[in-house]
Design a protein around this motif. Structure first.
Motif, mmCIF file in Angstrom:
data_model
loop_
_atom_site.group_PDB
_atom_site.id
_atom_site.type_symbol
_atom_site.label_atom_id
_atom_site.label_comp_id
_atom_site.label_asym_id
_atom_site.label_seq_id
_atom_site.Cartn_x
_atom_site.Cartn_y
_atom_site.Cartn_z
ATOM 1 N N ARG A 106 0.807 -1.220 0.000
ATOM 2 C CA ARG A 106 0.000 0.000 0.000
ATOM 3 C C ARG A 106 0.836 1.264 0.000
ATOM 4 O O ARG A 106 0.322 2.362 -0.206
ATOM 5 N N GLY A 107 2.160 1.148 0.226
ATOM 6 C CA GLY A 107 3.023 2.328 0.238
ATOM 7 C C GLY A 107 3.277 2.820 1.637
ATOM 8 O O GLY A 107 2.372 2.827 2.480
ATOM 9 N N ILE A 108 4.509 3.255 1.900
ATOM 10 C CA ILE A 108 4.870 3.670 3.256
ATOM 11 C C ILE A 108 5.081 5.172 3.400
ATOM 12 O O ILE A 108 5.197 5.669 4.517
ATOM 13 N N SER A 109 5.127 5.890 2.280
ATOM 14 C CA SER A 109 5.408 7.323 2.353
ATOM 15 C C SER A 109 4.152 8.151 2.106
ATOM 16 O O SER A 109 3.654 8.208 0.971
ATOM 17 N N PRO A 110 3.641 8.816 3.121
ATOM 18 C CA PRO A 110 2.474 9.677 2.894
ATOM 19 C C PRO A 110 2.782 10.852 1.971
ATOM 20 O O PRO A 110 1.877 11.387 1.328
ATOM 21 N N ILE A 111 4.056 11.238 1.887
ATOM 22 C CA ILE A 111 4.438 12.326 0.983
ATOM 23 C C ILE A 111 4.247 11.874 -0.463
ATOM 24 O O ILE A 111 3.629 12.582 -1.274
ATOM 25 N N GLU A 112 4.772 10.710 -0.791
ATOM 26 C CA GLU A 112 4.637 10.209 -2.152
ATOM 27 C C GLU A 112 3.176 9.914 -2.494
ATOM 28 O O GLU A 112 2.728 10.181 -3.613
ATOM 29 N N MET A 113 2.434 9.363 -1.537
ATOM 30 C CA MET A 113 1.007 9.149 -1.769
ATOM 31 C C MET A 113 0.294 10.479 -2.035
ATOM 32 O O MET A 113 -0.581 10.583 -2.891
ATOM 33 N N GLY A 114 0.719 11.501 -1.298
ATOM 34 C CA GLY A 114 0.102 12.819 -1.447
ATOM 35 C C GLY A 114 0.329 13.434 -2.804
ATOM 36 O O GLY A 114 -0.526 14.183 -3.308
ATOM 37 N N PHE A 115 1.470 13.139 -3.421
ATOM 38 C CA PHE A 115 1.713 13.652 -4.772
ATOM 39 C C PHE A 115 0.611 13.221 -5.736
ATOM 40 O O PHE A 115 0.289 13.923 -6.687
ATOM 41 N N TYR A 116 0.052 12.053 -5.485
ATOM 42 C CA TYR A 116 -0.993 11.498 -6.350
ATOM 43 C C TYR A 116 -2.400 11.740 -5.801
ATOM 44 O O TYR A 116 -3.371 11.201 -6.331
ATOM 45 N N GLY A 117 -2.489 12.526 -4.724
ATOM 46 C CA GLY A 117 -3.795 12.862 -4.179
ATOM 47 C C GLY A 117 -4.458 11.749 -3.401
ATOM 48 O O GLY A 117 -5.685 11.770 -3.199
ATOM 49 N N VAL A 118 -3.686 10.774 -2.926
ATOM 50 C CA VAL A 118 -4.261 9.678 -2.150
ATOM 51 C C VAL A 118 -4.536 10.146 -0.728
ATOM 52 O O VAL A 118 -3.656 10.692 -0.056
ATOM 53 N N ASP A 119 -5.753 9.958 -0.279
ATOM 54 C CA ASP A 119 -6.146 10.258 1.095
ATOM 55 C C ASP A 119 -5.635 9.126 1.980
ATOM 56 O O ASP A 119 -6.069 7.977 1.839
ATOM 57 N N MET A 120 -4.731 9.440 2.909
ATOM 58 C CA MET A 120 -4.150 8.396 3.737
ATOM 59 C C MET A 120 -5.188 7.701 4.616
ATOM 60 O O MET A 120 -4.979 6.553 5.029
ATOM 61 N N ALA A 121 -6.300 8.363 4.884
ATOM 62 C CA ALA A 121 -7.357 7.717 5.656
ATOM 63 C C ALA A 121 -8.019 6.596 4.856
ATOM 64 O O ALA A 121 -8.639 5.701 5.430
ATOM 65 N N GLU A 122 -7.881 6.661 3.530
ATOM 66 C CA GLU A 122 -8.485 5.645 2.669
ATOM 67 C C GLU A 122 -7.460 4.691 2.067
ATOM 68 O O GLU A 122 -7.828 3.737 1.374
ATOM 69 N N GLN A 123 -6.187 4.959 2.329
ATOM 70 C CA GLN A 123 -5.112 4.233 1.648
ATOM 71 C C GLN A 123 -5.232 2.719 1.802
ATOM 72 O O GLN A 123 -5.161 1.977 0.810
ATOM 73 N N GLN A 124 -5.401 2.243 3.016
ATOM 74 C CA GLN A 124 -5.422 0.800 3.247
ATOM 75 C C GLN A 124 -6.619 0.146 2.572
ATOM 76 O O GLN A 124 -6.484 -0.903 1.923
ATOM 77 N N GLU A 125 -7.784 0.756 2.675
ATOM 78 C CA GLU A 125 -8.983 0.194 2.054
ATOM 79 C C GLU A 125 -8.880 0.233 0.531
ATOM 80 O O GLU A 125 -9.282 -0.711 -0.163
ATOM 81 N N LEU A 126 -8.299 1.320 -0.001
ATOM 82 C CA LEU A 126 -8.115 1.426 -1.443
ATOM 83 C C LEU A 126 -7.157 0.355 -1.944
ATOM 84 O O LEU A 126 -7.412 -0.291 -2.975
ATOM 85 N N ALA A 127 -6.062 0.150 -1.233
ATOM 86 C CA ALA A 127 -5.100 -0.871 -1.627
ATOM 87 C C ALA A 127 -5.728 -2.259 -1.591
ATOM 88 O O ALA A 127 -5.510 -3.079 -2.500
ATOM 89 N N ALA A 128 -6.510 -2.529 -0.551
ATOM 90 C CA ALA A 128 -7.137 -3.847 -0.422
ATOM 91 C C ALA A 128 -8.114 -4.111 -1.556
ATOM 92 O O ALA A 128 -8.137 -5.211 -2.131
ATOM 93 N N GLU A 129 -8.916 -3.121 -1.912
ATOM 94 C CA GLU A 129 -9.870 -3.329 -2.997
ATOM 95 C C GLU A 129 -9.152 -3.459 -4.337
ATOM 96 O O GLU A 129 -9.533 -4.290 -5.178
ATOM 97 N N THR A 130 -8.111 -2.651 -4.543
ATOM 98 C CA THR A 130 -7.344 -2.763 -5.781
ATOM 99 C C THR A 130 -6.770 -4.164 -5.924
ATOM 100 O O THR A 130 -6.838 -4.778 -7.002
ATOM 101 N N PHE A 131 -6.216 -4.703 -4.843
ATOM 102 C CA PHE A 131 -5.666 -6.054 -4.884
ATOM 103 C C PHE A 131 -6.753 -7.080 -5.208
ATOM 104 O O PHE A 131 -6.548 -7.976 -6.038
ATOM 105 N N ASP A 132 -7.900 -6.963 -4.573
ATOM 106 C CA ASP A 132 -8.995 -7.900 -4.842
ATOM 107 C C ASP A 132 -9.391 -7.879 -6.315
ATOM 108 O O ASP A 132 -9.602 -8.928 -6.933
ATOM 109 N N VAL A 133 -9.484 -6.680 -6.895
ATOM 110 C CA VAL A 133 -9.866 -6.561 -8.298
ATOM 111 C C VAL A 133 -8.791 -7.163 -9.200
ATOM 112 O O VAL A 133 -9.090 -7.875 -10.172
ATOM 113 N N VAL A 134 -7.522 -6.890 -8.882
ATOM 114 C CA VAL A 134 -6.430 -7.413 -9.696
ATOM 115 C C VAL A 134 -6.447 -8.941 -9.708
ATOM 116 O O VAL A 134 -6.318 -9.572 -10.769
ATOM 117 N N ILE A 135 -6.616 -9.558 -8.553
ATOM 118 C CA ILE A 135 -6.644 -11.023 -8.492
ATOM 119 C C ILE A 135 -7.852 -11.569 -9.252
ATOM 120 O O ILE A 135 -7.745 -12.578 -9.980
#
Length: 336
Positions: A106-135
């Motif tokens: 899911r990424g460890i740097s909130p700075i790098e996530m922020g460059f892409y506009g990722v809300d860190m409050a949603e980061q974990q849930e977004l990563a989990a759903e992305t993984f589910d869709v990919v599989i």
């Protein structure tokens, strides 16, 4: 035991085109020497990583190698549209004849996530759903999904992987909380921890894997990543490693310091090479010295995969190739 390579593709001082060409020449060397896999980091807006689009970089690497397996460690899932990622994974596996190793996180740097506009409050849930869709997309002929972030209706999946149902999955973590999940999901796992915390991670994985019905003969690879420099003598290796690590660490902290942010990972990488060696997370020396280091740690921890970060900072191409050759010819046969 198997041996792999980890690479940040961090800044070396060379112009970007020369920097990337040197890394591809290194990969050709790893391929020729019989390393198991090459794992590349994904970073953004920082000199720590000049492979911000791992798929593009690895597509080039696929064409320069023949046996070496490779993959991201890790794809930063919150930054990807899952449909695009599914298609990229299938393409990379096809381009390489089925050599892709699929690392995700899911990424460890909130700075790098922020460059892409990722809300860190949603980061974990977004990563989990992305993984589910990919599989789902990698294992089905047509993709349908309805979730919080993504909806797909009967999308044809035409970029099929050579490896079925999908490439081997990898997870990089220094968190003991992740170990149970990695073991139960049969993920290959790599940690950068050293000493007792590392041993706890490795033993925790094995215990959780066996407790969940895993076959000990087919257990996924579980290992460690270490900065490594091998030269003809200890003195030569240390003379190479010290300034190169100083440059690598400057890249490691640059973005955090530029933004005035506290780097929660800086304690894992002390300010100088000798302090890093004292933690057990690095070694520089002759083949005999490096062999003793790897053998001792492997026997104490029982891991099955050793990932060497042979290229870092401004280590010259020739020095990295020599280091890789000594490691492959004089360390791997005696430890593996």
């Amino acid at each position: 035991m198997k041996f792999g390579i980890f690479d940040h593709v961090d800044d070396s001082g060379l112009p970007l085109a020369e920097h990337l060409e040197a890394r591809l020449q290194m990969a050709e060397t790893y391929d020729r020497l019989g390393f198991h896999a090459y794992h590349v980091a994904e970073h953004h807006g920082t000199p720590l990583g000049h492979a911000p689009s791992p798929g593009v970089y690895l597509a080039a690497l696929a064409q320069r190698t023949r046996r070496l397996r490779f993959g991201p460690l890790v794809y930063l899932l919150p930054l990807y549209h899952p449909l695009r990622l599914i298609e990229e994974i299938g393409t990379l596996d096809a381009l390489s004849g089925g050599r892709l190793e699929l690392g995700y996180g899911r990424g460890i740097s909130p700075i790098e996530m922020g460059f892409y506009g990722v809300d860190m409050a949603e980061q974990q849930e977004l990563a989990a759903e992305t993984f589910d869709v990919v599989i789902k997309g990698l294992t089905q002929d047509r993709l349908s999904h309805s979730g919080r972030f993504f909806t797909f209706d009967d999308v044809p999946m035409v970029q099929k992987c050579v490896q079925q149902p999908h490439p081997p999955l990898w997870y990089g973590t220094n968190s003991p909380a992740s170990v149970q999940r990695c073991a139960k999901q049969r993920l290959n796992m790599v940690t950068l921890l050293a000493g007792e915390p590392m041993r706890g991670m490795i033993s925790g994985y094995r215990e959780a894997y066996l407790a969940s019905g895993g076959d000990p003969d087919t257990m996924p690879l579980v290992g460690v990543g270490r900065h490594v420099v091998v030269a003809d003598t200890d003195a030569e290796a240390q003379a190479l490693a010290r300034p190169a690590f100083a440059r690598w660490r400057a890249s490691f902290v640059q973005l955090w310091e530029a933004r005035g942010a506290d780097n929660p990972f800086v304690k894992s990488f002390p300010a100088d090479w000798d302090a890093l060696v004292a933690t057990g997370a690095a070694v520089a020396g002759s083949p005999a010295t490096v062999k003793d280091f790897v053998q001792r740690e492997a026997e104490q921890a029982g891991y099955s995969y050793f990932v060497a970060q042979l290229a870092f900072g401004d280590l010259p191409l020739a020095a990295v190739q020599h280091s890789a050759t000594l490691f492959a010819q004089e360390v791997m046969p005696q430890v593996g």
